[in-house]
Design an enzyme around this catalytic site. Structure first.
Site, short mmCIF file in Angstrom:
data_model
loop_
_atom_site.label_atom_id
_atom_site.label_comp_id
_atom_site.label_asym_id
_atom_site.label_seq_id
_atom_site.Cartn_x
_atom_site.Cartn_y
_atom_site.Cartn_z
N GLU A 111 0.52 -1.11 0.03
CA GLU A 111 0.06 -0.08 -0.22
C GLU A 111 0.45 1.15 0.17
O GLU A 111 0.45 2.54 0.67
CB GLU A 111 -0.69 0.18 0.87
CG GLU A 111 -2.02 -0.85 0.99
CD GLU A 111 -3.12 -0.93 2.36
OE1 GLU A 111 -4.45 -1.69 2.01
OE2 GLU A 111 -2.91 -0.92 3.22
N GLU A 148 -6.19 -7.63 -1.38
CA GLU A 148 -7.28 -7.11 -0.11
C GLU A 148 -8.54 -6.63 -0.15
O GLU A 148 -8.62 -5.94 -0.64
CB GLU A 148 -6.03 -5.99 0.63
CG GLU A 148 -4.89 -6.43 1.29
CD GLU A 148 -4.53 -5.69 2.66
OE1 GLU A 148 -5.46 -4.96 2.81
OE2 GLU A 148 -3.24 -5.86 2.64
#
EC number: 3.2.1.23
Length: 680
Positions: free
Chosen positions: A161, A318
């Site tokens: 991320e 995710e």
């Protein structure tokens, strides 16, 4: 290269036919060794065939400078391979270990107000820090050299991320890198001074060293400086991504490299449309935000990921099985939500469905974040739903490798317009770029009409109707392209605050909407933003909020589709459309919201000859998404309601879902069905 990854995942009896990937982040270092073998057993029971490992493992792999411990990771990799589970191995650089931050505090980010971002959470590193990069790349090299030939390795996962918490750093490292970036962009100070409009407020620069990031200032920082700092910050993280990627490709050229984007909600600092070509396949993380458009937003984000990926398959890295831990109120998912959320991503092109995380943490900041194996253990509704989804994804194996079939409507999403339109000292601080785009998407869903969410770099000519909400930044070349699109038969729709500035955030003079003024055949002398809570009525019964424009029609070819009935501009046009060549160009001057746009859209869709592909009477109860591959197209039918929806007249082989004897497909609440149809 996602097809290469999928072909390496073991199926029953070692079958290597491409299949959809299924799994999670796996963090075995949080658990004692005796739990690991139980994890492998449960993964096989659930149908898991891939996991991401090592994401936050730097401190475990390198507990001190010069000390390395790979024994535990060797054990994990061997166990996973023996269990037939592939590994998307992270480079573990997402968060530096305490010893590194202690020895080198110069890696720590600095806020706009000069505060240091200290260790204690995650991502406490500067994207432009040469010290951090040296240590991080040393770790990446160690990992790549050690596991290059490990049979479990199917992909590399760069960091994690990127930019989630450290996209904007105002440190001295960032200042130096920002100046280098500006030299490359503008070459001369004269060009920079012109672009930044430094004649205003005595901001003229006579030396490059005078330039700083837009740190805390006495008033509004220079707007072009702010916009360029956003561009630079995205590019700085992209450069870091490239550094890790290049090293991995040097050592393991056959192993695909990805990193997980965060196309969702308010995550806007990283220009993912620009990043996509830097990796071998696009990956994304997404979490549902509760609200009236929650699943519409999920569909919108997944759709945009597909647009960023150019319609090719991508990887859902995710999402959550149930509640998350970081929202003000963390709602558990209802029965059916886990499967519907997952399959919506698959419908929009995801060839992998993965969760954060495999086993719910017993300690740490995310211990209340759901997982595939919850605190309650495998004897739980969540794990039973996880296992059922694994079976569904096995059934949908033929979908793997197919691409999303283009729709006839495109919605353009532009990062630079997002950045620039929401800056300070504008006509209103209430403008929400992403919400306006989502409103159009929700309205199309309510009409049962497929749409693609694409970037300005996409092939726009494939769309019969092209919607460009709040397309604020319009360089001359883009204005020319949109004009050509309409002249050649396309039907363009744009909105308030569009076409206003060029790439330097300079106003297109002569009246709004600036670069699009002639194309639209209208002129606006002054904006009319509305106070929060104020509304205006239109003569077609719609209600406008946020914004109004005092429109003057300048071309006799312009048709007024709606006028303001109340407010300062009562009697003036609110919605217009101009015939352009073989196409048209329409303008919507106020925020109508999903309901108002649902009522307006038929007037805009008619000239484009676009209608619903769903059976009559279904309307917005069902979302249709289509994937297409060699010899087959796959119709994903997603129930958008909490009621039962019957669908008649649909041909094809039902892969998942329920059908009556007469062929009627019956969608239970929050259900998904998939039909396979042969193609020529």
């Amino acid at each position: 290269m996602i097809s290469t990854l999928l072909s390496q995942l073991n199926g029953p009896d070692g079958d290597r036919t491409p299949r959809l990937a299924y799994g999670a982040d796996y963090n075995p270092e949080q658990w004692p060794r005796e739990v690991w073998e139980e994890d492998i057993r449960l993964m096989r029971e659930a149908g898991v065939n891939i996991v991401s490992v090592g994401i936050f493992s730097w401190a475990r792999i390198q507990p001190a400078q010069g000390q390395w411990d790979f024994a535990w990771l060797d054990d994990v990799m061997d166990l996973l391979h023996a269990g037939g589970i592939g590994v998307d191995l992270a480079t573990a650089t997402a968060s530096p270990p305490p010893w590194l931050a202690t020895a080198h505090p110069e890696i720590l980010p600095v806020t706009a107000s000069g505060e240091t971002v200290w260790p204690g959470a995650r991502q406490h590193w500067r994207p432009t820090s040469p010290v951090f990069r040296t240590h991080a790349l040393r770790l990446v090299r160690k990992l790549a050299e050690r596991y290059a030939d490990h049979p479990a390795l199917v992909a590399w996962h760069v960091s994690n991320e990127l930019g989630c918490h450290n996209i904007y750093d105002y440190s001295d490292d960032a200042a130096r890198a920002f100046r280098d970036w500006l030299r490359a962009r503008y070459t001369t100070l004269d060009a920079l001074n012109h672009a930044w409009g430094t004649a205003f407020w005595s901001q003229y620069y006579s030396d490059w060293d005078q330039i700083l990031p837009p740190r805390l200032a006495a008033s509004h920082p220079n707007p072009t400086q702010q916009l360029d700092f956003k561009r630079f910050s995205s590019d700085a993280l992209k450069a870091y991504l490239r550094a890790e990627r290049d090293l991995l490709r040097e050592i393991t050229p056959e192993v695909p490299v990805t990193t997980n984007f965060m196309v969702m909600g308010r995550t806007k600092g990283m220009n993912y449309a620009d990043w996509a070509q830097e990796i071998d396949f696009v990956s994304n993380d997404h979490y549902v935000s509760p609200g009236p458009q929650d699943r519409d937003e999920l569909s919108f984000s997944a759709n945009l990921v597909s647009g960023i990926a150019g319609g090719r398959p991508w990887f859902l890295m995710e999402h959550s099985t149930s509640a998350v831990n970081w929202q003000p109120v963390n709602l558990a998912k209802r029965p059916g939500d886990l499967a519907r959320d997952s399959l919506l991503h698959v419908a929009h092109g995801a060839d992998a469905v993965c969760f954060f995380q495999w086993r719910q943490s017993a300690a740490g900041a995310e211990k209340y974040h759901s997982a595939m194996v919850p605190h309650a253990g495998p004897d739980s509704e969540v794990f039973r739903a996880v296992t059922a989804l694994g079976g569904t994804l096995r059934t949908l194996a033929p979908v793997a490798g197919t691409e999303r079939e283009p729709a006839r409507v495109g919605i353009v999403f532009d990062w630079e317009s997002w950045w620039a339109s929401e800056q300070d000292s504008h006509p209103t601080s209430l403008l929400d770029y992403r919400r306006e785009a989502l409103d159009w998407y929700s309205a199309l869903l309510a009409l049962g009409i497929r749409a693609d969410v694409v970037t300005p770099q996409a092939d726009l000519d494939r769309y019969q109707l092209l919607i460009t909400p709040v397309l604020h930044v319009v360089p001359a070349a883009l204005a020319k392209e949109l004009t050509r699109y309409a002249e050649n038969g396309g039907h363009l729709v744009t909105t308030y605050f569009s076409g206003v500035v060029d790439e330097n955030d300079h106003i297109w003079l002569g009246g709004y909407p600036g670069a699009l003024r002639d194309l639209l055949g209208i002129r606006v002398e002054e904006f009319g933003p509305l106070l929060d809570g104020d509304t205006v009525a239109l003569d077609d019964a719609a209600t406008g909020t946020l914004w109004t424009d005092r429109i003057t029609v300048t071309d006799p070819e312009v048709e007024v589709l709606a006028r303001y009935r109340t407010g300062t501009y009562a009697g003036h046009p609110a919605v217009t459309r101009r015939a352009v060549g073989r196409g048209s160009a329409a303008y919507v001057s106020t925020r109508l919201g999903p309901d108002g746009l649902t009522a307006l859209l038929p007037k805009l869709l008619g000239p484009a000859a676009v209608g619903s592909e769903l059976p009559d009477g279904v309307g917005g109860d069902v979302e249709l998404i289509v994937r297409r591959g060699a010899g087959s197209r796959y119709l994903f039918l997603v129930n958008r309601t909490d009621g039962t929806v019957p669908l008649t007249g649909l041909a094809g082989e039902l892969l998942i879902g329920r059908a009556e004897d007469d062929g009627t497909v019956v969608l239970s609440p929050r259900d998904v069905a998939v039909l396979r149809q042969p193609t020529r």
